[in-house]
Design a protein around this motif. Structure first.
Motif, PDB file in Angstrom:
ATOM      1  N   LEU A   1      24.779  10.968   2.783  1.00 45.75           N
ATOM      2  CA  LEU A   1      24.757   9.806   1.884  1.00 45.75           C
ATOM      3  C   LEU A   1      23.732   8.776   2.347  1.00 45.75           C
ATOM      4  N   LEU A   2      23.675   8.559   3.658  1.00 47.30           N
ATOM      5  CA  LEU A   2      22.741   7.564   4.192  1.00 47.30           C
ATOM      6  C   LEU A   2      21.291   7.967   3.893  1.00 47.30           C
ATOM      7  N   PHE A   3      20.957   9.246   4.117  1.00 46.29           N
ATOM      8  CA  PHE A   3      19.582   9.687   3.857  1.00 46.29           C
ATOM      9  C   PHE A   3      19.244   9.605   2.362  1.00 46.29           C
TER      10      PHE A   3
ATOM     11  N   LEU B   1      20.476   7.352   0.340  1.00 49.30           N
ATOM     12  CA  LEU B   1      20.259   5.927   0.061  1.00 49.30           C
ATOM     13  C   LEU B   1      18.878   5.470   0.533  1.00 49.30           C
ATOM     14  N   ILE B   2      18.494   5.901   1.747  1.00 48.15           N
ATOM     15  CA  ILE B   2      17.173   5.506   2.264  1.00 48.15           C
ATOM     16  C   ILE B   2      16.088   6.065   1.343  1.00 48.15           C
TER      17      ILE B   2
ATOM     18  N   TYR C   1      15.950   4.013  -1.882  1.00 49.04           N
ATOM     19  CA  TYR C   1      15.388   2.674  -1.638  1.00 49.04           C
ATOM     20  C   TYR C   1      13.879   2.752  -1.416  1.00 49.04           C
ATOM     21  N   ALA C   2      13.451   3.772  -0.662  1.00 45.22           N
ATOM     22  CA  ALA C   2      12.046   3.848  -0.250  1.00 45.22           C
ATOM     23  C   ALA C   2      11.089   4.219  -1.384  1.00 45.22           C
TER      24      ALA C   2
ATOM     25  N   ASN D   1      10.800   0.516  -2.625  1.00 45.70           N
ATOM     26  CA  ASN D   1      11.335  -0.534  -1.743  1.00 45.70           C
ATOM     27  C   ASN D   1      12.164  -1.519  -2.551  1.00 45.70           C
TER      28      ASN D   1
ATOM     29  N   VAL E   1      16.230  -2.096  -4.511  1.00 48.81           N
ATOM     30  CA  VAL E   1      17.626  -1.653  -4.654  1.00 48.81           C
ATOM     31  C   VAL E   1      17.869  -1.053  -6.054  1.00 48.81           C
TER      32      VAL E   1
ATOM     33  N   ILE F   1      18.484   2.530  -6.175  1.00 48.52           N
ATOM     34  CA  ILE F   1      19.812   2.945  -5.676  1.00 48.52           C
ATOM     35  C   ILE F   1      20.819   2.891  -6.829  1.00 48.52           C
ATOM     36  N   TRP F   2      20.722   1.821  -7.649  1.00 45.33           N
ATOM     37  CA  TRP F   2      21.649   1.706  -8.790  1.00 45.33           C
ATOM     38  C   TRP F   2      21.436   2.846  -9.790  1.00 45.33           C
TER      39      TRP F   2
ATOM     40  N   LEU G   1      22.956   5.899  -8.355  1.00 45.97           N
ATOM     41  CA  LEU G   1      24.422   5.865  -8.451  1.00 45.97           C
ATOM     42  C   LEU G   1      24.882   6.215  -9.862  1.00 45.97           C
TER      43      LEU G   1
ATOM     44  N   VAL H   1      27.173   9.570 -10.959  1.00 44.02           N
ATOM     45  CA  VAL H   1      28.419   9.655 -11.733  1.00 44.02           C
ATOM     46  C   VAL H   1      28.215  10.598 -12.926  1.00 44.02           C
TER      47      VAL H   1
END
Lengths: 505, 143
Positions: free
Chosen positions: A396-398, A400-401, A404-405, A408, A410, A413-414, A417, A421
């Protein structure tokens, strides 16, 4: 002679220290992605995309290609040791691989998987080298009408093969095309479906969508099930297959490599379908088909050779025509476009150093993978003992990164997400995700070619039928959709045509 | 159960076609305008959704274990909200802490320690080695 010169130059670039390093990182990450059951090649390539954008295009593509074909090697480890495919192209390897492990021959199964992958992977690069330049030369005759027709064919074939239901596959292809219309219209600059948000002017980012649909969708599905799994504890000695094993698979490797390469090159097919077809073909050709599924070495060699040969095959339409044949190659196409490299017939003529460096790096990568997967197979097997409760937060962390990247921001990310879903619900209701990603990447290109053709013909839609190549491709597209119906008519409605189903192709 | 998906896709198709009709249908050069493809796609999606509604294929779906999925979704949404105000290191340590503890069978002392260590470690790799500009913490203690 000119080709030999380019091959030499390609090797010189591929063997440069920094490119060797990126090739190694690529195949290492690919093997890791293949080994870990919670993450497939589509998600893996998508997650690592933003990181490679900081690199020079040749190094970036060498690394991305390494991740792609590296994941095919790693997938067999989980199939053999825990009876769970690391990625969908290794599903068939479970049948005989796990049975061999239970019979105390896990080492031989893993060894054969790595060696079959190496042989097929290397031969498929030769195929790519032989087939790509003449195909690119032929494709120089293509205009917007032919390109549009080719993209329609790619999309319909993927739609046909990507799920159990044709209606749902088609709906998802259309859904992807619809998402592709978000942002500035490529021909007139009209802002469409942006809801007044600047972030949407560039369209819906295919990387966030792919990571949401594949990576998060898969994580949500896995989270529903038990998070603990048993790893088959066995002695991994005797990795080098016996002479008897080699004799048994000598023709298997030839057949599976040919099937894998050509099925991989077909628009819409991909590694999963290739491994399925190679397994079925092997079973039919065998003198003892009843023993398949009980732990025969051909049952491991066939799908593993085919899925690796398919990666070389899949790069043929991608690099020569600019048409991806699967979700993973669609993401590679998107990556190339972001890196300002436009794959297509002109690429080999205009950027031969790039093309040949990527192709020759695949030889180097295959040798690296053999070393990574034979002596170090114990290390990969021990990775499987890390509990999923620890792996899940890290994946999950990778993700998210990676999201984001991209910009750069957020925002991505939305978006990821939201599509996570949607991807989870799609899995529940059995809607295939691969056509969405392929259509999203191809959509803007398709629309531009469609409208360019009509602008040239002054609005005459018959132009698609008066161009012979375009007409032929469009007829193939219609036939690919109508095939089950036609087959039923020919067989008098008696038999259903069995088509392999690939979740992530 | 399949009909729920069909209704959702039908509504999406109708919405897409309806918005699509608001864009120009003919471009200045006489070719199709910006609204043609989206409108056509919306209509086709709605038609396919109708076909799917009347020919449902999935009878039942397994009801999900919402608990874990909601924990992941909540943690990810919280991360998206906190990433810029708190910076990468703190937000990531919190995310990993929540996920490692929530999914573990037993609580261990090493879980929060690992969360903080991984958060610092990945920051170093991505920010320093791969030059991915991850957001720094507000006090810029970690550079």
């Amino acid at each position: 002679m000119e080709t030999l010169g380019w091959i030499g130059q390609g090797f010189a670039v591929a063997l440069a220290p920094e490119n060797l390093l990126f090739c190694f990182i690529g195949v290492l990450m690919g093997t890791l992605i293949g080994v870990l059951p919670g993450i497939g090649p589509v998600s893996g390539v998508a997650i690592l995309l933003p990181i490679v954008f900081t690199l020079e295009p040749t190094a970036a593509m060498i690394m991305l290609a390494g991740i792609y074909y590296g994941s095919m090697y790693g997938g067999s480890t989980t199939s053999i040791l825990i009876n769970t495919p690391g990625e969908s192209a290794s599903v068939m390897t479970c049948l005989d691989g796990y049975a061999m492990a239970r019979a105390g021959r896990a080492g031989a199964a893993l060894g054969m998987a790595a060696l079959a992958s190496f042989v097929a992977g290397t031969v498929s690069v030769v195929g790519l080298m032989l087939l790509a330049p003449p195909l690119a030369e032929f494709a120089l005759k293509f205009g917007p009408a032919e390109y549009f027709a080719l993209m329609v064919l790619g999309l319909t074939m993927l739609t046909r093969l990507a799920g159990k239901s044709l209606i749902k596959g088609l709906m998802m292809g259309m859904f992807g095309l619809a998402l592709g219309t978000v942002g500035l219209d490529p021909m007139t600059g009209v802002a469409r479906y942006t809801a007044g948000r600047i972030e949407f002017l560039d369209g819906v980012g295919f990387v966030s969508v792919a990571m949401g649909l594949f990576a998060l969708g898969e994580i949500f599905s896995n989270a529903e099930e038990s998070l603990s799994r048993d790893v088959f504890k066995t002695d991994l000695k005797g990795l080098w297959p016996s002479l008897q094993d080699w004799m048994a698979v000598r023709w298997t490797l030839v057949r599976a490599t040919i099937i894998g390469f050509f099925v991989g090159a077909l628009p819409g097919a991909g590694a999963t379908v290739a491994s399925f077809m190679a397994y079925v073909a092997e079973k039919k050709a065998s003198k003892h088909p009843e023993r398949f599924g009980t732990g025969v070495i051909e049952g491991v060699a066939a799908p593993e050779a085919a899925n690796n040969a398919a990666t070389g095959g899949a790069l043929v339409p991608l690099l020569t025509l600019g048409i991806p044949s699967s979700a993973t190659t669609a993401i590679l196409l998107g990556a190339l476009l972001i890196l300002n490299v436009r794959p297509g017939p002109l690429m080999i003529a205009e950027r031969p150093e790039f093309f040949w460096a990527v192709v020759t790096s695949m030889y180097v990568g295959n040798v690296m993978l053999l070393i990574l997967n034979l002596p170090l197979v114990g290390l990969w097997a021990s990775l499987l003992r890390i509990p999923y409760t620890i792996l899940l937060p890290l994946i999950l962390l990778f993700t998210l990164i990676g999201a984001y990247a991209i910009n750069n921001n957020v925002w991505d990310i939305w978006i990821m997400l939201l599509f996570g879903v949607i991807g989870y619900l799609m899995r529940k209701f059995e809607y295939p995700a691969a056509p969405v990603v392929l259509a999203l990447v191809l959509g803007p290109l398709m629309e531009t070619n469609f409208r360019r053709t009509l602008a040239i013909s002054q609005g005459d839609y018959a132009v698609f039928l008066t161009h012979p190549i375009a007409a032929f491709l469009l007829i193939c597209a219609v036939l690919s959709l109508a095939w089950p119906l036609l087959a039923r008519l020919f067989t008098g409605g008696k038999s259903e045509v069995a088509m392999p189903v690939a979740e992530e192709i | 159960m399949d009909r729920i998906g069909a209704v959702a896709m039908f509504l999406f198709g109708v919405f897409w076609a309806w918005v699509g009709t608001r864009y120009p249908m003919v471009s200045r050069d006489g070719g199709p305008g910006a609204g043609v493809l989206p409108t056509a796609l919306g209509v086709i999606i709605a038609a396919l959704a109708l076909a799917s509604f009347f020919r449902p294929e999935v009878e039942r779906i397994k009801l999900p274990q919402f608990g874990r999925i909601l924990v992941i979704l909540g943690a990810l949404a919280g991360y998206a909200l906190l990433l810029n105000p708190l910076g990468y290191v703190i937000a990531t340590a919190l995310l990993l802490g929540v996920l490692l503890i929530a999914f573990a069978e037993r609580k261990h002392w090493w879980q929060p320690v690992a969360a903080v260590a991984i958060s610092f470690g990945t920051y170093a790799i991505f920010r320093l080695f791969l030059t991915v500009p991850l957001p720094p913490d507000p006090l810029e203690l970690v550079r």
